[in-house]
Motif scaffolding. Sequence first.
Motif, mmCIF file in Angstrom:
data_model
loop_
_atom_site.group_PDB
_atom_site.id
_atom_site.type_symbol
_atom_site.label_atom_id
_atom_site.label_comp_id
_atom_site.label_asym_id
_atom_site.label_seq_id
_atom_site.Cartn_x
_atom_site.Cartn_y
_atom_site.Cartn_z
ATOM 1 N N UNK A 104 0.854 -1.198 0.000
ATOM 2 C CA UNK A 104 0.000 0.000 0.000
ATOM 3 C C UNK A 104 0.889 1.247 0.000
ATOM 4 N N UNK A 105 0.595 2.171 -0.887
ATOM 5 C CA UNK A 105 1.424 3.367 -0.981
ATOM 6 C C UNK A 105 0.618 4.554 -1.510
ATOM 7 N N UNK A 106 0.588 5.661 -0.759
ATOM 8 C CA UNK A 106 -0.052 6.885 -1.276
ATOM 9 C C UNK A 106 0.921 7.665 -2.171
ATOM 10 N N UNK A 107 0.383 8.400 -3.141
ATOM 11 C CA UNK A 107 1.203 9.116 -4.115
ATOM 12 C C UNK A 107 0.660 10.525 -4.349
ATOM 13 N N UNK A 108 1.550 11.402 -4.847
ATOM 14 C CA UNK A 108 1.193 12.770 -5.259
ATOM 15 C C UNK A 108 0.385 13.506 -4.192
ATOM 16 N N UNK A 109 0.883 13.476 -2.986
ATOM 17 C CA UNK A 109 0.135 14.044 -1.859
ATOM 18 C C UNK A 109 0.007 15.561 -1.945
ATOM 19 N N UNK A 110 0.958 16.221 -2.573
ATOM 20 C CA UNK A 110 0.909 17.677 -2.666
ATOM 21 C C UNK A 110 0.195 18.162 -3.934
ATOM 22 N N UNK A 111 -0.180 17.237 -4.793
ATOM 23 C CA UNK A 111 -0.866 17.617 -6.023
ATOM 24 C C UNK A 111 -2.371 17.656 -5.853
ATOM 25 N N UNK A 112 -3.067 17.915 -6.949
ATOM 26 C CA UNK A 112 -4.529 17.991 -6.929
ATOM 27 C C UNK A 112 -5.194 16.638 -7.192
ATOM 28 N N UNK A 113 -4.387 15.637 -7.530
ATOM 29 C CA UNK A 113 -4.955 14.327 -7.874
ATOM 30 C C UNK A 113 -4.159 13.204 -7.193
ATOM 31 N N UNK A 114 -4.268 13.091 -5.874
ATOM 32 C CA UNK A 114 -3.545 12.023 -5.182
ATOM 33 C C UNK A 114 -4.134 10.664 -5.524
ATOM 34 N N UNK A 115 -3.367 9.623 -5.273
ATOM 35 C CA UNK A 115 -3.881 8.266 -5.495
ATOM 36 C C UNK A 115 -3.134 7.283 -4.606
ATOM 37 N N UNK A 116 -3.719 6.115 -4.455
ATOM 38 C CA UNK A 116 -3.143 5.053 -3.637
ATOM 39 C C UNK A 116 -2.972 3.824 -4.509
ATOM 40 N N UNK A 117 -1.801 3.214 -4.444
ATOM 41 C CA UNK A 117 -1.585 1.954 -5.149
ATOM 42 C C UNK A 117 -1.454 0.826 -4.132
ATOM 43 N N UNK A 127 -2.735 16.499 0.516
ATOM 44 C CA UNK A 127 -4.061 15.870 0.513
ATOM 45 C C UNK A 127 -4.136 14.669 1.468
ATOM 46 N N UNK A 128 -3.094 14.470 2.284
ATOM 47 C CA UNK A 128 -3.070 13.364 3.246
ATOM 48 C C UNK A 128 -3.328 13.888 4.650
ATOM 49 N N UNK A 129 -4.235 13.211 5.375
ATOM 50 C CA UNK A 129 -4.587 13.597 6.735
ATOM 51 C C UNK A 129 -4.367 12.401 7.655
ATOM 52 N N UNK A 174 -9.809 12.261 -4.084
ATOM 53 C CA UNK A 174 -9.627 13.678 -3.774
ATOM 54 C C UNK A 174 -8.720 13.859 -2.553
ATOM 55 N N UNK A 175 -8.930 12.994 -1.568
ATOM 56 C CA UNK A 175 -8.205 13.103 -0.297
ATOM 57 C C UNK A 175 -7.875 11.705 0.215
ATOM 58 N N UNK A 176 -6.834 11.636 1.055
ATOM 59 C CA UNK A 176 -6.428 10.376 1.665
ATOM 60 C C UNK A 176 -6.432 10.541 3.181
ATOM 61 N N UNK A 177 -7.083 9.624 3.879
ATOM 62 C CA UNK A 177 -7.083 9.598 5.340
ATOM 63 C C UNK A 177 -6.179 8.457 5.792
ATOM 64 N N UNK A 178 -5.108 8.794 6.490
ATOM 65 C CA UNK A 178 -4.172 7.783 6.979
ATOM 66 C C UNK A 178 -4.567 7.304 8.365
ATOM 67 N N UNK A 179 -5.300 6.185 8.395
ATOM 68 C CA UNK A 179 -5.817 5.624 9.655
ATOM 69 C C UNK A 179 -5.122 4.299 9.971
ATOM 70 N N UNK A 180 -3.855 4.178 9.570
ATOM 71 C CA UNK A 180 -3.179 2.881 9.603
ATOM 72 C C UNK A 180 -2.193 2.713 10.755
#
Length: 394
Positions: free
Chosen positions: A127-140, A280-282, A153-159
């Motif tokens: 699991x890896x989040x990407x492009x956190x500072x951009x307008x289109x983040x994503x998770x692979x 975009x990561x919280x 749109x946004x990623x919540x890091x609850x891990x």
Amino acid sequence: MKTQVAIIGAGPAGLLLGQLLHKAGIDNVIVERQSADYVLGRIRAGVLEQGMVELLREAGVSERMDREGLVHDGFELAFDGRQEYIDLKELTDGKTVMIYGQTEVTRDLMAAREASGARTFYAAGEVQPHDLKGDAPYVTFEQDGEQFRLDCDYIAGCDGFHGVSRQSIPREVLKEYERVYPFGWLGILADTPPVSDELIYANHERGFALCSMRSPTRTRYYVQVAAEEKVEDWSDERFWNELKSRLPEQTAAKLVTGPSIEKSIAPLRSFVVEPMHYGRLFLVGDAAHIVPPTGAKGLNLAASDVNTLYRILVKVYAEGRSELLEKYSEICLRRIWKAERFSWWMTSLLHRFPDTDAFSQRMQRTELDYYVGSLAGRKTIAENYVGLPYEAID
């Protein structure tokens, strides 16, 4: 694959956030590296603050909690052979706490998510989040050999503390605050009736002890042990004898013992990272902060983070209030540091530290005596224990 909010982690924080967002019409997908059975198998906290209880009700997952949970109006502090009752309900104008295990909270949230049809990927690898500072983040991530990309749109890091979310933020951006305590809690779970109707926190010359429960027939007891202790060195008989030695005589005489069904040692630490958001990561819950369990704040702090992020996101999507996202960390940290203070204070007050001299021991006892002997002191303990109010999102 696309969603509005990608949630990393299917513990109670991730599941509760997902449930609240789903009810608000905000699409979300949860990605969890462990299996569902593993997540359910984790034995954790059991004291829910008033605010978390109300949030679970708002999320529509409180039916079993309200039926089976144990409402506690107070708890006892035992020291110097005394047992002093802190009447939470009276001291806080009617507020209480609920005894309902984290495992049960998680089970209820899992059931609600399954019923809703919202997507959850368990046993996800890499699991890896990407492009956190951009307008289109994503998770692979990958699952069963298949590669996935989740645009959002946004990623919540609850891990959690060891999760990938916090580690994805450049280290130079974060400031960490940490204290590692020189002891741990040896805890057992047993199918025995509780020694008391409500919790007992004990300060004893041999170390701290806590009498807690999960139900009228299942108990959770703890004793303070040195950091280097091994759980395999503690037989059930040794544990029960040690617990009895740390309780007031009248309480120890009523203690019903039995075979343990779970036994573990939990290290104690205080940890906070600032800020709790990056692009975009919280970060939510243990990903951003850890408290020693003495103040019963770990799960409850995660719930207050969820409350803040959920209400901000509702305003972002419904009203276009994207400026509120920049306030997430600041709002959360105000409450977090107050809970850290209370947990640190309770830990300092009730445990025996290896380097404590005679003067420090007398100061510890005097501090306890002062607080329980003062109405203002009791109110301070009570208002922190039931949980400080959640900050409104304006």
